[in-house]
Design an enzyme around this catalytic site. Structure first.
Site, PDB file in Angstrom:
ATOM      1  N   ARG A 269     -30.476   4.704 -40.495  1.00  0.00           N
ATOM      2  CA  ARG A 269     -29.831   3.496 -39.938  1.00  0.00           C
ATOM      3  C   ARG A 269     -30.561   2.937 -38.719  1.00  0.00           C
ATOM      4  O   ARG A 269     -30.217   1.866 -38.226  1.00  0.00           O
ATOM      5  CB  ARG A 269     -28.370   3.805 -39.606  1.00  0.00           C
ATOM      6  CG  ARG A 269     -28.184   4.993 -38.679  1.00  0.00           C
ATOM      7  CD  ARG A 269     -26.737   5.467 -38.699  1.00  0.00           C
ATOM      8  NE  ARG A 269     -26.513   6.676 -37.923  1.00  0.00           N
ATOM      9  CZ  ARG A 269     -26.715   7.908 -38.386  1.00  0.00           C
ATOM     10  NH1 ARG A 269     -27.188   8.096 -39.585  1.00  0.00           N
ATOM     11  NH2 ARG A 269     -26.436   8.957 -37.625  1.00  0.00           N
ATOM     12  N   HIS A 386     -11.373 -19.521 -40.206  1.00  0.00           N
ATOM     13  CA  HIS A 386     -10.447 -20.022 -41.234  1.00  0.00           C
ATOM     14  C   HIS A 386      -9.899 -18.874 -42.065  1.00  0.00           C
ATOM     15  O   HIS A 386      -9.415 -19.071 -43.170  1.00  0.00           O
ATOM     16  CB  HIS A 386     -11.160 -21.041 -42.123  1.00  0.00           C
ATOM     17  CG  HIS A 386     -11.684 -22.189 -41.319  1.00  0.00           C
ATOM     18  ND1 HIS A 386     -10.994 -23.377 -41.187  1.00  0.00           N
ATOM     19  CD2 HIS A 386     -12.790 -22.308 -40.561  1.00  0.00           C
ATOM     20  CE1 HIS A 386     -11.680 -24.185 -40.392  1.00  0.00           C
ATOM     21  NE2 HIS A 386     -12.777 -23.564 -39.994  1.00  0.00           N
ATOM     22  N   LYS A 501     -23.029  12.578 -51.147  1.00  0.00           N
ATOM     23  CA  LYS A 501     -24.200  12.696 -52.013  1.00  0.00           C
ATOM     24  C   LYS A 501     -24.133  13.992 -52.812  1.00  0.00           C
ATOM     25  O   LYS A 501     -24.365  14.026 -54.016  1.00  0.00           O
ATOM     26  CB  LYS A 501     -25.491  12.709 -51.173  1.00  0.00           C
ATOM     27  CG  LYS A 501     -25.883  11.373 -50.578  1.00  0.00           C
ATOM     28  CD  LYS A 501     -27.278  11.485 -49.958  1.00  0.00           C
ATOM     29  CE  LYS A 501     -27.713  10.207 -49.274  1.00  0.00           C
ATOM     30  NZ  LYS A 501     -29.064  10.241 -48.750  1.00  0.00           N
TER      31      LYS A 501
END
Ligand code: G6Q
Length: 534
Positions: A269, A386, A501
């Site tokens: 990451r 919105h 995993k």
């Protein structure tokens, strides 16, 4: 155990912050959001300004947060990380026990580098990459018909997908003409089918990205795409490149047109600024622009060594986050980029933050008695306005928000309608939201009453460019690391991901050994226990 790795609640500032949090600054009081306050609570580092007058802080709470940052030795730990201490470990237990050196891959601009060896390795890979790109640009590497490659499919998942994809989308407006990147990550066969459907494979490179070289989704998708090439009469060896860890099962130069290495000391990451992001980003935006991206990230890495939280933007963002999470007790954090180009950036930060700081034990293996990372979520504005902003303004859950905005658009193709441009409307919306969230609005009609005191801050820069994208990425990477240091958790492993995993592979073994026996759901139900306990 390193004696500076202490739990957050062991520090003297912790109790004082708890007391201060009983009466946090009231943003709704008359005159609270004065110009003086908004001017005082600004921090400029590199191209970004953090406007944080709309957080529930004052001089006292900021001083206490400074105390907590100092007592946690945040900057000292950050420097240890950059120098190459094994920060990825749990003392006394089996753990990854690795260095954490994603910063080294961009430590190319300020001499001398913090970790010579890692920066040297990064330079070697960058040199290989530069040669490869020059070969592509000058048509020394082409397809079998002598035509240049203009597409690249990146196959990877998690850290080998989210960050590079987010940054590619963010910088797509800088892409060279006729260069496009496509992504396949999901094991869902429709993901690859949708990408392969309209592509001219003969003009396409495929980059298979996996640090471990063992990830089920990536290896399966590699095979699937390879079959498509073979079916089209193309030799995958002339199209496929690899980015993988040294000695991984994918580290086999004979199978690929080119191979690039990512190193053990870079977590998935945090790998956007390694070859994982480097290959596809520089294919699209060019090597020069990619270097500017690295330069931006490096500028923030340097600036993050400042001890004064009022002057260190990533550290300040981290400490404000800790104030909201641990002392005002807010469970989630929304990140709201007012930039369509950052459409996948929150998904990347969600992984980077939640995989790093979604932990319950400290670096000595003990349970922590305070909260660690919040749930991270968000969408670009103004679209989000919105949608879920209703809850942000009036919901029973208070959600702190981090807004990100730019004064100028990327393409510069804008129109003045009713005396303002779309970019001005975008930024005006962003600022209006922060004021509304912070100060609220009183009404005798309970349905139209806005309680305010919903903390937020704004990260503002002129334009989203390769440099500022690099800065933005490093601001968040360093923020996450700083928070992990304060919480005394290991932000650099991911046992939760490993578990998934392993279990999936075990279940697939069971299914493969009993072909045709039962549908997948039944196999799962029948074998849940076996999967867990084998
Ligand atoms: C990231 C995680 C995880 C990892 C993927 C892909 O920090 O470790 O998201 O990046 O599981 O792993 P490989 O790169 O090994 O295929």
């Amino acid at each position: 155990m390193n004696s500076i790795f202490k739990n957050m609640d062991q520090h003297p500032a912790y109790g004082k912050l708890q007391k201060a949090a009983l009466a946090p600054f009231d943003l709704t009081a008359s005159g609270a959001l004065s110009l003086k306050r908004l001017a005082l609570y600004r921090c400029q580092v590199a191209s970004f300004k953090l406007l944080y007058g709309t957080q529930r802080i004052d001089e006292q709470s900021l001083d206490l947060l400074q105390g907590l940052a100092d007592q946690s030795a945040t900057v000292a730990q950050f420097k240890m990380m950059k120098k190459g201490e094994a920060m990825n470990r749990i003392t006394g237990f089996a753990s990854e026990n690795r260095q954490v050196l994603h910063t080294a891959g961009r430590d190319l601009f300020s001499a001398p580098p913090h970790n010579h060896e890692a920066t040297k390795q990064a330079r070697q890979e960058l040199d290989k990459l530069q040669t490869f790109l020059a070969d592509l640009d000058s048509n020394r590497i082409t397809n079998h018909l002598g035509e240049p490659f203009n597409n690249l499919i990146s196959i990877g998942i998690g850290g080998s997908d989210l960050g590079p994809r987010a940054v590619y989308l963010a910088l797509k407006s800088f892409a060279k003409e006729n260069r496009q990147v496509h992504f396949i990550s999901n094991i869902d066969p429709d993901d690859s089918a949708a990408v392969l459907k309209d592509l001219d494979l003969s003009r396409t490179l495929v980059s298979v990205v996996s640090k471990s070289g063992t990830t089920l989704e990536t290896l399966t998708n590699e095979e699937l795409v390879k079959q498509a090439f073979l079916k089209a009469g193309l030799d995958p060896k002339n199209h496929f490149v690899a980015v993988t860890g040294a000695n991984s099962p994918m580290d086999d130069q004979d199978k690929y047109l080119r191979s690039f290495l990512m190193f053990d000391y870079i977590c998935g990451r945090y790998s956007v600024s390694s070859m994982v992001g480097g290959l596809l980003l520089s294919f699209a935006i060019g090597f020069k622009n990619y270097k500017k991206f690295l330069e931006g990230a490096n500028r923030i890495d340097d600036a993050a060594e400042e001890k004064d939280i009022r002057k260190n933007l990533p550290l300040l963002l981290a400490m404000l986050g800790i104030w909201n999470r641990n002392f005002l007790n807010y469970d989630t954090l929304t990140i709201l980029p007012y930039s369509q180009a950052l459409v996948r950036f929150v998904a990347h930060l969600q992984q980077c933050d939640m995989e790093s700081n979604g932990k319950s034990i400290n670096r000595q293996g003990g349970q922590i008695k305070y909260h660690s990372g919040p749930v991270i979520w968000g969408e670009p504005g103004t679209n989000g306005q919105h949608s879920f902003y209703q809850l942000l303004h009036q919901g029973t859950t208070i959600v702190p928000s981090e807004f990100i905005g730019f004064r100028q658009s990327q393409y510069g193709k804008d129109l003045v309608v009713d005396q303002t441009s779309s970019q001005e409307k975008l930024v005006a919306n962003l600022l209006a939201q922060t004021i509304a969230l912070a100060s609220g609005e009183k009404s005798a009609n309970p349905n139209r009453n806005f309680s305010g005191n919903r903390p937020c801050s704004v990260l503002l820069a002129d334009q989203l460019t390769p440099e500022t994208m690099g800065e933005l990425l490093a601001i968040y990477e360093n923020k996450i690391a700083f928070q992990g240091f304060v919480w005394n958790i290991n932000s650099f492993d991911q046992e939760g991901v490993q578990l998934g995993k392993t279990l999936a592979n075990r279940l697939l073994d069971i299914i493969a050994n009993k072909p045709g026996e039962s549908p997948i759901e039944q196999a799962l139900l029948k074998n849940a226990d076996i999967v867990k306990h084998t």
